[in-house]
Design an enzyme around this catalytic site. Structure first.
Site: not given
Length: 550
Positions: A356, A387, A515
């Site tokens: 950000e 793994h 948004k």
């Protein structure tokens, strides 16, 4: 103010470009063989509790010389001074950047607009102290007279990621209070959390500076509705909700007593806000004294960052090495790999902190950059990652510099678990650096009695090229203080890189468009009518959604 200096136009960048061409055959095996003191030269200690080993990087003295020259040519020192002195270096929002003032334990004045902010910072800390002592001590009672047992922090982004990461990392220091974090506007998050708590003994913290954040306020209203379904009386809200905000009228309208509103300031960026009132959940989880220890640790790193020469400055060194890989080696991502289960959200926290901050394609003059900026940050705790994705780091085609972080002392020294964990920590960086040659593989096969035919068919798959770079960050133990050290170290690394890339690291305009469009789409979802106001893909998706729901 931050200067506008295109890094690619500096002499140091040109020197680094030429150096990279001549250093492409740099080999870690050879570098260590040629210099028995390489570890001593390329490692640094922070106090007595942290060791940063950067010797397993594809660097030599010439590399570092040019990188430090780049820092000097881009005027890094003056940028550091500008941030700490309260200049409005967040130019696009006309704000100072002073999360460091929140942990300024020296109390030296920090001026913003001609006013010392430290009295206000300390007043909020005193308010946090009083509040947390009452809740932890059982003096704060719910509407039926019972003490609080559960805290639900409702926020998103920096109002969630930081407190959640820290309370998890410091779980060994937690008291009897149960902490819960709700961030996602997906109703599942709040509903599943509310199943675990009792309205009579739950305290909600609503973390929203403006008290208008869509996700946070949607969850806050759902929490209040759930609470009132049992409590009944709106007046009881004041005993079960507190606000981390600056919007007193909205807080009061919600039903929260403004005496239980904890303010912070516009010079505190969301992703740097855990040091502020947003850290109230941390103080409730581990106690005020441990919260102050966290601030103390960050302040220690701040002092190191401000006062130490670039050549010995740990955040600067880490930042410059990152630039070496990002801009010259073409590495697109960095992995943060904590070998400590309590630190399982550390990589996610700095995924936000880094991406950000430095995920920008426009420089400080408003021009599109012609070079790479912020890397992709990711990671998981060891040994789980071994793994899962280490295969690609060891034998894939992408260069992925890695930070390995581990404590020497475990909070849970069960049997030989920690020795096994640490043996993997040491082994992985050794394997990544030095690999395994075809000759070694053949010798192992011969010792195991493999035929020449078997060897020929399998050897290529067993070879590890090595030369995969890593930093090893060894911590004596994860404590509130050392965690503060580490968080501030990474914060300053991000800042240094943003300065050198000539971008603004403290705004985040990239989160806004989605948004805005969501607010336009929301009313379109209210009925079953067909939508045709968007592109064909978005129209098709919305209409399919409506059809599925019908």
């Amino acid at each position: 103010m931050l200067k506008n200096i295109n890094p690619t136009q500096t002499q140091a960048w040109k020197a680094l470009t030429a150096h990279f061409e001549s250093a492409q055959d740099m080999d870690l095996k050879e570098l260590f063989a040629q210099d028995a003191a390489r570890f001593d030269k390329y490692s640094a200690r922070f106090g007595s509790d942290i060791l940063v080993d950067y010797s397993k990087n594809l660097i030599n003295e010439e590399t570092l010389k040019h990188l430090f020259a780049l820092a000097n040519e881009t005027e890094l020192k003056s940028a550091i001074e500008a941030m700490f002195s309260g200049e409005a270096i967040n130019k696009t929002e006309d704000r100072a950047v002073l999360h460091t003032a929140l942990r300024n334990r020296s109390n030296t004045p920090v001026m913003v607009g001609g006013e010392d902010v430290m009295p206000a910072v300390n007043a909020v800390l005193e308010k946090i102290k009083s509040f947390t002592e009452r809740v932890i001590g059982g003096e704060w009672k719910g509407y039926t007279g019972k003490a609080i047992t559960d805290i639900v922090n409702i926020g998103i982004g920096g109002s969630d990621l930081g407190p959640y990461m820290v309370t998890e990392a410091l779980a060994p220091y937690k008291n009897h209070l149960n902490l819960h974090f709700v961030s996602n506007v997906d109703g599942t998050h709040i509903v599943e959390t509310l199943k675990k708590v009792d309205p009579e003994t739950t305290l909600f913290l609503i973390a929203s500076k403006t008290f208008t954040t869509q996700e946070t306020m949607t969850n806050a209203h759902s929490a209040r509705d759930w609470f009132l379904a049992t409590a009944g009386d709106q007046a009881h809200v004041a005993k079960h909700f507190a606000a981390l905000s600056t919007n007193a009228p909205a807080v009061s309208e919600f039903g929260i007593d403004t005496d239980n509103m904890f303010e912070f300031w516009d010079w505190v960026g969301g992703r740097y806000s855990l040091w502020s009132a947003i850290g109230l959940s941390i103080a409730l989880a581990v106690g005020y004294d441990n919260f102050i220890e966290l601030l103390d640790g960050a302040h220690e790193m701040d002092n190191h960052f401000v006062s130490t020469d670039l050549e010995s400055n740990i955040p600067v060194i880490l930042a410059l090495i990152g630039i070496w890989y990002n801009n010259f080696h073409g590495a697109e991502s960095e992995a943060i790999l904590p070998y400590d289960q309590y630190m399982h959200r550390f990589a996610a926290y700095f995924q936000q902190g880094n991406m950000e901050s430095n995920g920008k394609y426009v420089d400080r003059e408003g021009n599109a950059v012609t070079y790479q900026t912020g890397p992709i940050i990711w990671g998981e705790p060891g040994t789980n990652g071994q793994h899962a994705f280490y295969q690609l780091i060891h034998q894939g085609t992408k260069l992925i510099p890695c930070d390995f972080i581990a404590p020497a002392i475990s909070h849970n020294p069960a049997s030989d678990h920690h020795q096994k964990l640490m043996s993997n920590f040491f082994a992985q960086t050794e394997a990544l650096a030095f690999g395994k040659s075809a000759e070694t593989v053949k010798a192992e096969f011969a010792k195991a009695g493999k035929s020449e035919e078997e060897m020929a068919s399998l050897v290529p798959f067993k070879v590890f090229e090595g030369n995969r770079p890593t930093n090893s960050i060894l911590v004596k133990q994860i404590t509130p203080r050392t965690l503060g050290n580490l968080i501030a170290m990474y914060e300053h690394k991000i800042f240094v890189q943003g300065v050198i890339w000539n971008i603004f690291s403290f705004d985040q305009w990239g989160v806004e468009l989605g948004k805005q469009l969501a607010n336009q789409i929301l009313p379109e979802l209210a009925d079953e009518s067909e939508i045709n106001s968007h592109d064909s893909s978005t129209n098709g998706l919305i209409n399919a959604f409506k059809a599925f729901k019908a």
